[in-house]
Design an enzyme around this catalytic site. Structure first.
Site, PDB file in Angstrom:
ATOM      1  N   SER A 246       4.218  -5.227 -22.617  1.00 33.28           N
ATOM      2  CA  SER A 246       5.311  -5.864 -23.344  1.00 33.28           C
ATOM      3  C   SER A 246       6.580  -5.763 -22.517  1.00 33.28           C
ATOM      4  CB  SER A 246       5.521  -5.189 -24.699  1.00 33.28           C
ATOM      5  OG  SER A 246       6.714  -5.669 -25.291  1.00 33.28           O
ATOM      6  N   HIS A 247       7.520  -6.667 -22.782  1.00 33.91           N
ATOM      7  CA  HIS A 247       8.830  -6.571 -22.131  1.00 33.91           C
ATOM      8  C   HIS A 247       9.532  -5.270 -22.527  1.00 33.91           C
ATOM      9  CE1 HIS A 247       8.323 -10.633 -20.846  1.00 33.91           C
ATOM     10  NE2 HIS A 247       9.545 -10.695 -20.342  1.00 33.91           N
ATOM     11  N   SER A 248       9.185  -4.759 -23.697  1.00 35.08           N
ATOM     12  CA  SER A 248       9.794  -3.518 -24.174  1.00 35.08           C
ATOM     13  C   SER A 248       8.770  -2.394 -24.091  1.00 35.08           C
ATOM     14  CB  SER A 248      10.262  -3.702 -25.624  1.00 35.08           C
ATOM     15  OG  SER A 248      10.333  -2.451 -26.271  1.00 35.08           O
TER      16      SER A 248
ATOM     17  N   GLY B 199      11.865  -6.034 -19.582  1.00 35.45           N
ATOM     18  CA  GLY B 199      11.263  -6.768 -18.467  1.00 35.45           C
ATOM     19  C   GLY B 199       9.858  -6.267 -18.209  1.00 35.45           C
TER      20      GLY B 199
ATOM     21  N   ASP C 146       2.685  -9.946 -23.713  1.00 37.58           N
ATOM     22  CA  ASP C 146       3.553 -10.660 -24.665  1.00 37.58           C
ATOM     23  C   ASP C 146       4.044 -12.000 -24.109  1.00 37.58           C
ATOM     24  OD1 ASP C 146       5.594  -9.516 -23.091  1.00 37.58           O
ATOM     25  OD2 ASP C 146       6.579  -8.475 -24.742  1.00 37.58           O
TER      26      ASP C 146
END
Lengths: 126, 252
Positions: A8-10, A42, A66
């Protein structure tokens, strides 16, 4: 066993999704990875490759992703990794839960786990 | 004794490092503007991500001992992938790793065309994007096609061909404004992405402008005029007129 990676970006979102999927995952290796490596939002290919390698025990790894750059950076990570890994074209949370369940099947293969993850695309909630 | 084992001119590698440094400086200077563009339609990280990545890439390039162009591209590309933290890493950096292989015999007009074509192909494949998706591809495609045509069909000198490519990229950036994003974070906005200039395409234009400046410097020539409204096809009537003048010998 087939391993799983959640990108995930997070970083926290990845950890949270793994927390939910792990409830159904038995002994499946399931690795969260996310963030830009500087504490921000990111994805970074090297970090994803490390997660893929950590999830792999020679039976392959299904990678859940994601948005946009997670897909591209997971692609790069898979090219860099020695593990046999595939991206599941699936919603990241539902796909991870499906994949976790599928991976606990004694006859599970890389393809069967990916297929089950991708079956989450058609899940209806109402 | 040179540390360069490829037999390629050392100055080519140094020029590529100089280009990366120029790009890093330019992207840093445009950082806030790129972020502003990205905040309108994306996640407002493009300027910061690119500036961080290119600064690290320039640093990595400087540390190389007498490198050939291919080694510089590989190092810079890998550094971008590791440091950018977004889609620009694999797009701008990953493509550079592959395209750099085209420069193993040095930087010539022909190898530059091959480099440009491979770079575009890798960006398209990795991003699954085509012209009209409101992405970096909209700037790169006209730039690469124009560069190839200028070199191979029109027989322009490499520097003039590169100037034409910059013209074309500028038009490509302008083309991203009135179209709808189909890739990247902006695509989530649907029709609201119309009317916004793509940050990635804008970065590609800045990179090409810096390549032109560094190439001119390396060749010891003036930077050719860049004019996005100039014709893509060389102005033959002007060339003929110039020939005519020369032939007639009247020095007015």
């Amino acid at each position: 066993m087939v391993g799983l990676v959640v990108v995930s970006h997070s970083e926290r979102a990845a950890e949270g999704i793994v927390e939910i999927a792990a409830e159904m995952a038995g002994d499946t290796r399931i690795e969260p990875v996310g963030g830009d490596g500087q504490g921000g939002i990111g994805t970074v290919p090297d970090a994803i490759r490390e997660a893929v390698d950590a999830a792999d025990d020679d039976e392959g790894v299904v990678v859940l992703v994601d948005l946009g750059s997670a897909v591209m950076n997971a692609d790069v990570a898979i090219e860099l990794s020695d593990a046999e890994a595939v991206i599941a074209d699936a919603p990241v949370l539902e796909g991870a839960v499906n994949a976790a369940v599928a991976a606990t099947d004694p006859s599970a293969t890389l393809d069967s786990v990916r297929e089950q993850a991708e079956a989450a695309r058609g899940m209806e909630k109402l | 004794m040179s540390g360069n084992e490829s037999g390629v001119s050392d100055s080519d590698g140094a020029a590529v490092v100089a280009a990366v440094e120029a790009v890093a400086e330019r992207i840093e200077a445009e950082r806030d503007y790129l972020t502003e563009l990205d905040s309108a339609i994306g996640d407002a990280d493009h300027g910061g991500n690119m500036a961080r990545g290119w600064a690290a890439a320039a640093e990595a390039g400087r540390e190389l001992d007498d490198p050939d162009p291919q080694t510089v591209c590989k190092t810079v590309g890998k550094t971008l992938m590791a440091e950018v933290g977004g889609a620009s890493g694999p797009l701008f950096g990953g493509s550079l790793v592959f395209a750099g292989a085209e420069l193993d015999d040095g930087v010539t007009a022909e190898s530059a065309v091959a480099f440009a074509e491979t770079y575009l192909e890798k960006v398209e494949d990795r991003g699954d994007a085509r012209v009209g998706d409101q992405t970096v591809v909209d700037a790169l495609t006209p730039a690469v096609h124009t560069f190839k045509k200028s070199v191979e069909t029109d027989g322009l000198p490499p520097l003039d061909a590169l100037a034409k490519a910059v013209d074309a990229a500028e038009r490509g950036v302008a083309f991203t404004v009135p179209i709808r994003a189909r890739k990247g974070r902006a695509s989530y906005l649907g029709w609201r992405s119309v009317g916004h200039q793509d940050p990635g395409a804008t970065s590609a234009l800045y990179i090409l402008e810096e390549l032109l400046a560094v190439a001119a410097d390396a060749l010891g020539e003036e930077v050719p005029d860049v004019d996005a409204t100039s014709p893509t096809i060389p102005d033959e009537s002007a060339a003929e007129a110039a020939d005519g003048d020369a032939a007639s010998g009247d020095g007015d």
